[in-house]
Design a protein around this motif. Structure first.
Motif, PDB file in Angstrom:
ATOM      1  N   LYS A   1      -5.381  -7.312  21.056  1.00 40.38           N
ATOM      2  CA  LYS A   1      -5.823  -6.323  20.064  1.00 40.38           C
ATOM      3  C   LYS A   1      -5.986  -7.012  18.714  1.00 40.38           C
ATOM      4  O   LYS A   1      -5.137  -7.822  18.319  1.00 40.38           O
ATOM      5  CB  LYS A   1      -4.808  -5.191  19.958  1.00 40.38           C
ATOM      6  CG  LYS A   1      -5.212  -4.094  18.979  1.00 40.38           C
ATOM      7  CD  LYS A   1      -4.110  -3.060  18.801  1.00 40.38           C
ATOM      8  CE  LYS A   1      -4.032  -2.128  19.984  1.00 40.38           C
ATOM      9  NZ  LYS A   1      -3.099  -1.004  19.745  1.00 40.38           N
ATOM     10  N   LEU A   2      -7.104  -6.713  18.042  1.00 44.97           N
ATOM     11  CA  LEU A   2      -7.301  -7.234  16.697  1.00 44.97           C
ATOM     12  C   LEU A   2      -6.805  -6.171  15.736  1.00 44.97           C
ATOM     13  O   LEU A   2      -7.425  -5.124  15.568  1.00 44.97           O
ATOM     14  CB  LEU A   2      -8.777  -7.555  16.446  1.00 44.97           C
ATOM     15  CG  LEU A   2      -9.113  -8.226  15.107  1.00 44.97           C
ATOM     16  CD1 LEU A   2      -8.318  -9.509  14.912  1.00 44.97           C
ATOM     17  CD2 LEU A   2     -10.601  -8.518  15.009  1.00 44.97           C
ATOM     18  N   THR A   3      -5.646  -6.425  15.131  1.00 39.08           N
ATOM     19  CA  THR A   3      -4.992  -5.435  14.282  1.00 39.08           C
ATOM     20  C   THR A   3      -5.513  -5.504  12.843  1.00 39.08           C
ATOM     21  O   THR A   3      -6.304  -6.384  12.497  1.00 39.08           O
ATOM     22  CB  THR A   3      -3.475  -5.668  14.271  1.00 39.08           C
ATOM     23  OG1 THR A   3      -3.232  -6.980  13.714  1.00 39.08           O
ATOM     24  CG2 THR A   3      -2.887  -5.596  15.670  1.00 39.08           C
ATOM     25  N   ARG A   4      -5.036  -4.574  12.010  1.00 41.17           N
ATOM     26  CA  ARG A   4      -5.419  -4.575  10.593  1.00 41.17           C
ATOM     27  C   ARG A   4      -4.934  -5.850   9.910  1.00 41.17           C
ATOM     28  O   ARG A   4      -5.595  -6.372   9.017  1.00 41.17           O
ATOM     29  CB  ARG A   4      -4.849  -3.337   9.894  1.00 41.17           C
ATOM     30  CG  ARG A   4      -5.548  -2.050  10.295  1.00 41.17           C
ATOM     31  CD  ARG A   4      -5.108  -0.861   9.442  1.00 41.17           C
ATOM     32  NE  ARG A   4      -5.925   0.304   9.757  1.00 41.17           N
ATOM     33  CZ  ARG A   4      -5.607   1.223  10.660  1.00 41.17           C
ATOM     34  NH1 ARG A   4      -4.484   1.096  11.347  1.00 41.17           N
ATOM     35  NH2 ARG A   4      -6.398   2.250  10.883  1.00 41.17           N
ATOM     36  N   THR A   5      -3.769  -6.358  10.350  1.00 36.81           N
ATOM     37  CA  THR A   5      -3.252  -7.605   9.769  1.00 36.81           C
ATOM     38  C   THR A   5      -4.198  -8.764  10.082  1.00 36.81           C
ATOM     39  O   THR A   5      -4.552  -9.558   9.205  1.00 36.81           O
ATOM     40  CB  THR A   5      -1.838  -7.928  10.326  1.00 36.81           C
ATOM     41  OG1 THR A   5      -0.975  -6.830  10.040  1.00 36.81           O
ATOM     42  CG2 THR A   5      -1.286  -9.199   9.700  1.00 36.81           C
ATOM     43  N   GLY A   6      -4.611  -8.853  11.351  1.00 39.29           N
ATOM     44  CA  GLY A   6      -5.548  -9.903  11.753  1.00 39.29           C
ATOM     45  C   GLY A   6      -6.865  -9.783  11.007  1.00 39.29           C
ATOM     46  O   GLY A   6      -7.439 -10.781  10.563  1.00 39.29           O
ATOM     47  N   GLY A   7      -7.347  -8.549  10.858  1.00 42.18           N
ATOM     48  CA  GLY A   7      -8.591  -8.311  10.133  1.00 42.18           C
ATOM     49  C   GLY A   7      -8.493  -8.737   8.676  1.00 42.18           C
ATOM     50  O   GLY A   7      -9.433  -9.322   8.118  1.00 42.18           O
ATOM     51  N   THR A   8      -7.359  -8.451   8.066  1.00 40.50           N
ATOM     52  CA  THR A   8      -7.137  -8.835   6.664  1.00 40.50           C
ATOM     53  C   THR A   8      -7.130 -10.354   6.515  1.00 40.50           C
ATOM     54  O   THR A   8      -7.716 -10.899   5.571  1.00 40.50           O
ATOM     55  CB  THR A   8      -5.801  -8.255   6.151  1.00 40.50           C
ATOM     56  OG1 THR A   8      -5.822  -6.826   6.323  1.00 40.50           O
ATOM     57  CG2 THR A   8      -5.581  -8.598   4.685  1.00 40.50           C
ATOM     58  N   ILE A   9      -6.474 -11.053   7.464  1.00 40.78           N
ATOM     59  CA  ILE A   9      -6.443 -12.519   7.440  1.00 40.78           C
ATOM     60  C   ILE A   9      -7.874 -13.072   7.524  1.00 40.78           C
ATOM     61  O   ILE A   9      -8.234 -14.028   6.829  1.00 40.78           O
ATOM     62  CB  ILE A   9      -5.586 -13.073   8.601  1.00 40.78           C
ATOM     63  CG1 ILE A   9      -4.110 -12.727   8.383  1.00 40.78           C
ATOM     64  CG2 ILE A   9      -5.759 -14.584   8.737  1.00 40.78           C
ATOM     65  CD1 ILE A   9      -3.221 -13.007   9.578  1.00 40.78           C
ATOM     66  N   MET A  10      -8.711 -12.441   8.364  1.00 41.77           N
ATOM     67  CA  MET A  10     -10.100 -12.890   8.510  1.00 41.77           C
ATOM     68  C   MET A  10     -10.885 -12.699   7.216  1.00 41.77           C
ATOM     69  O   MET A  10     -11.655 -13.579   6.812  1.00 41.77           O
ATOM     70  CB  MET A  10     -10.774 -12.114   9.652  1.00 41.77           C
ATOM     71  CG  MET A  10     -10.279 -12.568  11.013  1.00 41.77           C
ATOM     72  SD  MET A  10     -11.103 -11.706  12.342  1.00 41.77           S
ATOM     73  CE  MET A  10     -10.681 -12.777  13.697  1.00 41.77           C
ATOM     74  N   LEU A  11     -10.692 -11.568   6.571  1.00 43.58           N
ATOM     75  CA  LEU A  11     -11.410 -11.303   5.319  1.00 43.58           C
ATOM     76  C   LEU A  11     -10.977 -12.283   4.222  1.00 43.58           C
ATOM     77  O   LEU A  11     -11.807 -12.777   3.458  1.00 43.58           O
ATOM     78  CB  LEU A  11     -11.168  -9.857   4.868  1.00 43.58           C
ATOM     79  CG  LEU A  11     -11.800  -8.776   5.760  1.00 43.58           C
ATOM     80  CD1 LEU A  11     -11.352  -7.383   5.315  1.00 43.58           C
ATOM     81  CD2 LEU A  11     -13.320  -8.869   5.744  1.00 43.58           C
ATOM     82  N   VAL A  12      -9.687 -12.585   4.181  1.00 44.16           N
ATOM     83  CA  VAL A  12      -9.171 -13.551   3.195  1.00 44.16           C
ATOM     84  C   VAL A  12      -9.735 -14.945   3.504  1.00 44.16           C
ATOM     85  O   VAL A  12     -10.092 -15.701   2.588  1.00 44.16           O
ATOM     86  CB  VAL A  12      -7.624 -13.573   3.203  1.00 44.16           C
ATOM     87  CG1 VAL A  12      -7.085 -14.729   2.370  1.00 44.16           C
ATOM     88  CG2 VAL A  12      -7.072 -12.245   2.678  1.00 44.16           C
TER      89      VAL A  12
END
Length: 310
Positions: free
Chosen positions: A288-299
């Motif tokens: 699962k791609l979580t909100r934490t993972g998504g935030t790391i990607m955006l950063v």
């Protein structure tokens, strides 16, 4: 007055994008259910190839006009945006479930073709005819894998479930794709014009608005799919688009004319590969791609963007 006009055109463009994405996802999901095809396969094929149409059109048209130099930059920039920005935004809005086959096979194959492009380009500073054939061979191998997956995971259609006729579903897919493409053009053109009015540089516009513009179809389609609970379409769209961009678009362009590979693309392709590894790390444990993972990607994309403009 000009600012107001461009603002209205921008709003119209985004409305067309959102509405088109809704129709496109609903039509594609309906076709998948009607024929017992897994949503992931639909995402990796019809949706991925459809949303990659802008990149394909830009690169192949440029090659026909004798300007293939933009192909690699267009494709690699789009692939980085697809993973870090689009999956990042989609997963921040709603966590995205990832199929086991995507973790074990599709993402690793995406990484393989990224390194394949890096190897082919680095060894001769261009992608020539025979290398285009190699990319096309890898593309056919990928299509055979998808065919096998669709055959093995075929499900029976529930006759009691109300689904539109096939012709209406195909019409929804086609109309949705047309709206996405038109909306993307409207949004990019008006945003570019607004940026010029406010005195932003051509380079900044190219690195931001135009780059994101050709990835808008992937963005709106993936977010719409994730919000509708069709996560397999969302993740398949991005992974499939990235492979389609390299194997079909670069491969086809190389069959027409040698594709220039500038040395600076080595760093960009390594960033693209790093984005793929980051995605793999984020989804490996719980699929699962979580909100934490998504935030790391955006950063991570923000850091890459800082590198680009420094």
């Amino acid at each position: 007055m000009e600012i107001l006009l461009q603002g209205i055109l921008l709003a119209v463009g985004f409305f067309m994008l959102v509405k088109g994405a809704d129709w496109f996802v609903d039509g594609a999901a309906g076709i998948a259910e009607k024929f017992g095809i897994p949503h992931l396969v639909i995402g990796l094929t019809i949706v991925a190839m459809g949303t990659s149409a802008p990149e394909a059109a830009v690169s192949i048209t440029a090659a026909l006009k004798g300007n293939s130099g933009i192909t690699i930059g267009n494709i690699v920039g789009s692939n980085i945006l697809n993973v870090l920005i689009i999956l990042g935004i989609a997963s921040v809005i709603v966590p995205v479930k990832v199929a086991e086959s995507t973790v074990k096979t599709e993402i690793p194959y995406m990484l393989f073709v990224t390194f394949l492009l890096l190897l082919l380009g680095y060894t001769g500073n261009e992608i020539v005819l025979w290398e285009g054939v190699v990319l096309w061979a890898a593309f056919i191998l990928y299509l055979l894998y998808l065919f096998r997956m669709a055959k093995q995971n075929r499900t029976e259609f529930d006759e009691e479930k109300e689904i539109l006729p096939v012709w209406k579903l195909l019409l929804m897919v086609a109309a949705g794709l047309v709206l996405i493409m038109l909306g993307s053009d409207f949004a990019v053109d008006s945003a570019t014009e607004l940026a010029r009015i406010f005195g932003m540089s051509e380079r900044f516009i190219g690195l931001t608005i135009v780059a994101l513009g050709t990835s808008l179809p992937e963005l709106v389609t993936s977010v719409a799919a994730a919000r509708k609970g069709k996560a397999d379409i969302a993740i398949g769209n991005i992974v499939g688009s990235n492979m389609f961009n390299i194997l079909f678009v670069v491969g086809t362009t190389a069959l027409i004319t040698p594709v220039v590979f500038e040395s600076k693309f080595v760093i960009d392709l390594l960033v693209s590969a790093a984005a793929g590894f980051l995605l793999l790390i984020c989804v490996a444990k719980d699929h699962k791609l979580t909100r934490t993972g998504g935030t790391i990607m955006l950063v991570s994309y923000a850091a890459y963007f800082v590198y680009l403009i420094r």
